[in-house]
Motif scaffolding. Structure first.
Motif, mmCIF file in Angstrom:
data_model
loop_
_atom_site.group_PDB
_atom_site.id
_atom_site.type_symbol
_atom_site.label_atom_id
_atom_site.label_comp_id
_atom_site.label_asym_id
_atom_site.label_seq_id
_atom_site.Cartn_x
_atom_site.Cartn_y
_atom_site.Cartn_z
ATOM 1 N N SER A 11 1.037 -1.175 -0.022
ATOM 2 C CA SER A 11 -0.111 0.027 -0.076
ATOM 3 C C SER A 11 0.793 1.218 0.055
ATOM 4 N N ARG A 39 -12.143 -7.273 5.930
ATOM 5 C CA ARG A 39 -13.690 -7.219 5.904
ATOM 6 C C ARG A 39 -14.194 -8.073 6.948
ATOM 7 N N LYS A 51 -10.552 -0.359 4.383
ATOM 8 C CA LYS A 51 -9.219 -0.018 3.727
ATOM 9 C C LYS A 51 -8.128 -0.127 4.742
ATOM 10 N N VAL A 52 -6.822 0.167 4.109
ATOM 11 C CA VAL A 52 -5.627 0.525 5.056
ATOM 12 C C VAL A 52 -5.188 1.693 4.529
ATOM 13 N N GLU A 64 -7.849 7.094 6.873
ATOM 14 C CA GLU A 64 -7.707 8.174 5.870
ATOM 15 C C GLU A 64 -6.194 8.721 6.121
ATOM 16 N N THR A 65 -5.416 8.474 5.188
ATOM 17 C CA THR A 65 -3.816 8.754 5.196
ATOM 18 C C THR A 65 -3.678 10.310 5.657
HETATM 19 N N1 LIG Z 1 -8.841 7.368 1.022
HETATM 20 C C1 LIG Z 1 -7.852 6.523 1.540
HETATM 21 C C2 LIG Z 1 -7.395 5.450 0.335
HETATM 22 C C3 LIG Z 1 -6.720 4.114 1.222
HETATM 23 C C4 LIG Z 1 -6.759 3.082 0.166
HETATM 24 O O1 LIG Z 1 -7.291 3.240 -1.133
HETATM 25 N N2 LIG Z 1 -5.958 1.734 0.413
HETATM 26 C C5 LIG Z 1 -6.107 0.716 -0.394
HETATM 27 C C6 LIG Z 1 -4.597 0.232 -0.413
HETATM 28 S S1 LIG Z 1 -3.410 1.418 -1.049
HETATM 29 C C7 LIG Z 1 -7.033 -0.084 0.269
HETATM 30 O O2 LIG Z 1 -7.224 -0.611 1.515
HETATM 31 N N3 LIG Z 1 -7.414 -1.169 -0.782
HETATM 32 C C8 LIG Z 1 -8.342 -2.061 -0.150
HETATM 33 C C9 LIG Z 1 -9.622 -2.222 -0.716
HETATM 34 O O3 LIG Z 1 -10.001 -1.396 -1.544
HETATM 35 O O4 LIG Z 1 -10.005 -3.539 -0.788
HETATM 36 C C10 LIG Z 1 -6.775 6.882 2.125
HETATM 37 O O5 LIG Z 1 -6.116 7.957 1.884
HETATM 38 O O6 LIG Z 1 -6.192 6.331 3.127
#
Ligand SMILES: N[C@@H](CCC(=O)N[C@@H](CS)C(=O)NCC(=O)O)C(=O)O
Length: 87
Positions: A11, A39, A51-52, A64-65
């Motif tokens: 990530s 999940r 998400k992470v 949220e980053t």
């Molecule tokens: N807006 C979120 C985006 C985070 C994001 O998209 N993380 C991705 C990994 S880079 C994730 O968890 N994807 C897993 C999924 O969508 O299942 C942030 O800024 O933290």
């Protein structure tokens, strides 16, 4: 308490969080999170969009980053993490 970062090793968002913690010299624990682990109810309680990254520190949990990076910059003293240059 040492901060905990839930992330996946691929990530770029999670990497941003880790780079900022590293820049601040903050030791932290990394908990890798797979798609399936994101999940489960425990993780959905941390991040409603499954998400992470997620940062846990003391009794606070942040997702949220941008919010995490601002928190790290505010809570752990050090040089500015962002430099704005004006030309
Ligand atoms: N807006 C979120 C985006 C985070 C994001 O998209 N993380 C991705 C990994 S880079 C994730 O968890 N994807 C897993 C999924 O969508 O299942 C942030 O800024 O933290």
């Amino acid at each position: 308490m040492q901060p905990i970062v839930y992330t996946s090793f691929t990530s770029p968002f999670g990497r941003s969080v880790r780079v900022c913690l590293y820049e601040r010299g903050i030791e932290h624990q990394v908990i890798p999170s797979t798609r399936e682990q994101r999940r489960v109810p425990e993780h959905l309680a941390r991040h409603p969009f499954a998400k992470v990254p997620v940062l846990e520190h003391d009794d606070l949990s942040i997702y949220e980053t941008q919010a995490i990076l601002r928190y790290v910059a505010d809570v752990f003293p050090g040089d500015p993490l962002v430099q704005v240059s004006r030309v």
